[in-house]
Structure formats: C-alpha cells, structure tokens
Scaffold this motif. Structure first.
Motif, PDB file in Angstrom:
ATOM      1  N   LEU A   1      60.846  50.597  64.480  1.00  0.00           N
ATOM      2  CA  LEU A   1      59.409  50.658  64.268  1.00  0.00           C
ATOM      3  C   LEU A   1      58.779  49.335  64.720  1.00  0.00           C
ATOM      4  CD1 LEU A   1      57.098  52.377  62.930  1.00  0.00           C
ATOM      5  CD2 LEU A   1      57.599  51.131  60.817  1.00  0.00           C
ATOM      6  N   LEU A   2      57.733  49.415  65.532  1.00  0.00           N
ATOM      7  CA  LEU A   2      57.096  48.210  66.064  1.00  0.00           C
ATOM      8  C   LEU A   2      56.318  47.481  64.969  1.00  0.00           C
ATOM      9  CD1 LEU A   2      56.391  46.473  68.560  1.00  0.00           C
ATOM     10  CD2 LEU A   2      54.406  47.968  68.902  1.00  0.00           C
TER      11      LEU A   2
ATOM     12  N   ILE B   1      65.205  42.577  67.349  1.00  0.00           N
ATOM     13  CA  ILE B   1      65.330  43.726  66.446  1.00  0.00           C
ATOM     14  C   ILE B   1      65.747  43.214  65.074  1.00  0.00           C
ATOM     15  CG2 ILE B   1      66.597  45.845  65.943  1.00  0.00           C
ATOM     16  CD1 ILE B   1      64.795  46.260  68.267  1.00  0.00           C
ATOM     17  N   ALA B   2      65.101  43.714  64.036  1.00  0.00           N
ATOM     18  CA  ALA B   2      65.477  43.411  62.656  1.00  0.00           C
ATOM     19  C   ALA B   2      66.015  44.678  62.001  1.00  0.00           C
ATOM     20  CB  ALA B   2      64.268  42.888  61.874  1.00  0.00           C
TER      21      ALA B   2
ATOM     22  N   GLY C   1      65.350  58.801  63.583  1.00  0.00           N
ATOM     23  CA  GLY C   1      63.903  58.698  63.558  1.00  0.00           C
ATOM     24  C   GLY C   1      63.422  57.267  63.366  1.00  0.00           C
ATOM     25  N   ARG C   2      62.099  57.109  63.314  1.00  0.00           N
ATOM     26  CA  ARG C   2      61.466  55.792  63.215  1.00  0.00           C
ATOM     27  C   ARG C   2      60.981  55.601  61.788  1.00  0.00           C
ATOM     28  NH1 ARG C   2      60.368  53.643  68.142  1.00  0.00           N
ATOM     29  NH2 ARG C   2      60.066  55.718  69.041  1.00  0.00           N
ATOM     30  N   LEU C   3      61.889  55.228  60.875  1.00  0.00           N
ATOM     31  CA  LEU C   3      61.595  55.230  59.443  1.00  0.00           C
ATOM     32  C   LEU C   3      61.427  53.837  58.851  1.00  0.00           C
ATOM     33  CD1 LEU C   3      64.130  58.033  58.421  1.00  0.00           C
ATOM     34  CD2 LEU C   3      61.693  58.266  58.924  1.00  0.00           C
ATOM     35  N   GLY C   4      61.624  52.779  59.634  1.00  0.00           N
ATOM     36  CA  GLY C   4      61.423  51.432  59.127  1.00  0.00           C
ATOM     37  C   GLY C   4      62.688  50.710  58.714  1.00  0.00           C
ATOM     38  N   ASP C   5      63.847  51.369  58.810  1.00  0.00           N
ATOM     39  CA  ASP C   5      65.109  50.673  58.534  1.00  0.00           C
ATOM     40  C   ASP C   5      65.378  49.633  59.620  1.00  0.00           C
ATOM     41  OD1 ASP C   5      65.470  52.323  56.338  1.00  0.00           O
ATOM     42  OD2 ASP C   5      66.633  53.791  57.458  1.00  0.00           O
TER      43      ASP C   5
END
Length: 349
Positions: free
Chosen positions: A48-49, A210-211, A221-225
C-alpha cells in the motif's frame, strides 16, 4: 534423609563424550505429520502506497525493486514461474528456472521480483523490458535475476499462516548458503529506521523502500501489511491517444494518458520523454492497430493532430507530482506493461 540429586554426566565428567539416548524404532501406528497440498497459485500480497515510512520495531525494511512480480513454484515435476496475473512465464526466464532447480528443496514457492540491474546495481524496468523484447515480446531474458523476498510454501508446508519473521528465517536458510550473486538472490532486510533508509535510497537513485509488518501473515491484496514509500512516483496509466509530430521519434509528439475514475476514464496529461528511437517506432506500430475516431474519455484539451486509441495499452510512467487540476508533472515514459503482469491502472479517488 533426602538423597541429593545425581549430577548429569555432562556436568560430572567433561572428558566423556556426550551421548543421546538410543533412538527407539518408530511405531508404525503413529501418524505422520500432515502435509499441506501445494497450491497452484497464491494471490500476491501487495504494498500500500504511503507518503512516509512507518515507525516502530514491528516494521522490517527492504529496497523496492522495479521489475516484474513473480512466484517461483518448485515441485518434483519441475519449476513453474508465474506472473502476478497468474500466467506461466517459465520459458521467459530460463536462468531463474535453472537456479530454482538447483536449490536444495523438494517443494517451495518463492515470492519476489524479476529485475535487470544496471552498472550501479539498481533495478531498471526499461532494461528488463528490453531483455524480454518489449511488451508482447517473446524473448527469453538472459540477464534477469530473481530477488526473492518471501517464502510461501516449503517442503510440504503452507507458510502463509506463519508470521513474516518465520518465513524470512526459512528463506534465508534456503538461499544464503547457496551464495549471494546467483540468478536467485535474497532481497536483504536492511537494519535501519525507515526515514534513514528512504533518504539513502533516494540519494542512490533507487525507486523507494518497502516496509513489512514482522508479525503479519501472508494475505493477498493491498491490506496494509506491506507498505511502499517512493522517492519518485511511478504508476500505470492507459494510453488513450497520441499527438502526431513528423519531427519526433516514431512521429509521436506525446502520449495522452488516462487513469481510472470509478467506471470511467479521466485524462491526466501527457508524456513526451523517455522513449528511444526503436521503442518509439515499435510503440507507433502497436498504436496504429488500435486507432478509433473519437476519444475514449471526456477531453477538453486543444491539441491538434491527435490520434485516439482504444484504451488497451498500459504505460508505466514516472513523475514528480500532481498539478492542482489533476495532471502529471515532469512525467517520463518507462515502458509498457504486459497484460500478463496484471498491472493495476492508477485510480483517482
């Protein structure tokens, strides 16, 4: 009177060898540890950006690689290299396939990025595309390497329910003994806080960092992990037309770009730099096949000699910022995305 405990042999006589108890034969009635079936495909975890790096000990940091996201499936029957969109690209990366066959493991799924490195060790998306023959090309890359950053399946066991630290520990144990400069390499975790690493990455001309949440399981998916923080913005946009210029390479004065906005397309400006002579003519040949008479979106510009296109070509565009009226600033063409790469076109909120 209570007897004192007998000292253990290890503490009693240091000169005697330490021996374990004799191994008992296995009871045939005892069940084996169950194995997890190997999945045909795992939906990739996407970053996630975010504008700034997160803080706290739970976050691990890596360099952001600029290439094609791939999953390398190692099975007793062979190796499969699968794109983010689920397409088999094994034949496109023969060196990565050979390196995967040589790994000391029977079954595994490695998550990572295929990249081509420049002379300074930075990943270059344009060089990767050239090695594959451009969008729609069929060339077999002879210089792409695979930067592995996760291990999703290992020797019969599904690791997606395990925390990142566990998966990384097993990945390092698999790759590090094999050396560090082969065609499959470990994407190293960098021991630094996010702000420092981002500054260094930007100073060295890298795309960003990347964190990853150390305690997170692997979720598609783009879930914030996982988070991405970029030095220079880079996103995918539809090419909806081009301005004709007989003085420019491929007679392309500039490409007209669009993003998604709900169920429609929104014009976000143009790009006129970044493509070489050969790329420009190849691009022109592709665009000539998808021309249309009317614009595929609402367009209030005053450009002359515009050829409108079906919105099927997806370009990767590097840019510095957005203008107040929603246009890209200081944009540069990086290359075309393949359909199999399943690139997400930029969406305007």
């Amino acid at each position: 009177m209570t007897k004192p405990p007998r000292p253990k042999p290890l503490l009693q006589d240091a000169d005697k060898p330490v021996r374990s108890r004799p191994r008992k034969p296995r009871d045939p009635a005892q069940p084996n540890l169950p194995l997890d079936p190997m999945p045909d495909r795992i939906d990739p975890c996407l970053a996630l950006l975010k504008p700034t790096p997160p803080k706290g000990p739970q976050w691990a940091f890596e360099v952001k690689w600029d290439g094609y996201r791939l999953a390398v499936h190692i099975e007793p029957t062979g190796v499969r290299i699968i794109t983010r969109g689920g397409h088999d690209w094994t034949q496109r990366f023969p060196l990565i396939e050979a390196a995967a066959r040589a790994l000391p493991v029977t079954t595994a799924i490695l998550d990572g990025e295929a990249v081509v490195l420049d002379d300074r060790g930075r990943s270059d998306f344009g060089l990767l595309q050239q090695s594959l023959g451009g969008r729609g090309g069929k060339k077999r890359s002879s210089n792409a390497v695979f930067m592995a950053f996760d291990l999703l399946y290992f020797d019969g066991h599904d690791l997606t329910r395990s925390e990142l630290d566990v998966r990384r520990h097993l990945l390092e144990g698999l790759l590090v003994p094999a050396g560090g400069q082969g065609d499959i390499r470990l994407s190293e975790e960098v021991e630094a806080d996010g702000e420092t690493l981002l500054r260094i990455a930007c100073e060295h001309g890298l795309e960003g960092i990347i964190a990853k949440d150390r305690h997170s399981t692997y979720r598609g998916g783009r879930l914030g992990d996982w988070l991405k923080i970029k030095c220079i913005q880079s996103d995918s946009f539809f090419i909806v037309g081009y301005e004709i210029s007989m003085a420019a390479r491929g007679h392309i004065g500039s490409l007209l770009l669009a993003a998604r906005k709900g169920n429609d397309l929104a014009y976000v400006g143009s790009v006129g730099t970044g493509f070489k002579e050969s790329v420009a003519w190849q691009l022109r040949s592709m665009m000539d096949k998808i021309k249309r008479k009317t614009p595929p979106l609402s367009y209030a510009g005053r450009r002359k000699d515009v050829a409108w296109l079906q919105p099927t070509l997806i370009a990767e565009i590097e840019y510095r910022a957005w203008t107040d009226d929603g246009k890209l600033r200081h944009s540069s063409f990086k290359g075309l995305r393949d359909v199999q790469d399943n690139a997400a076109v930029y969406e305007i909120e």
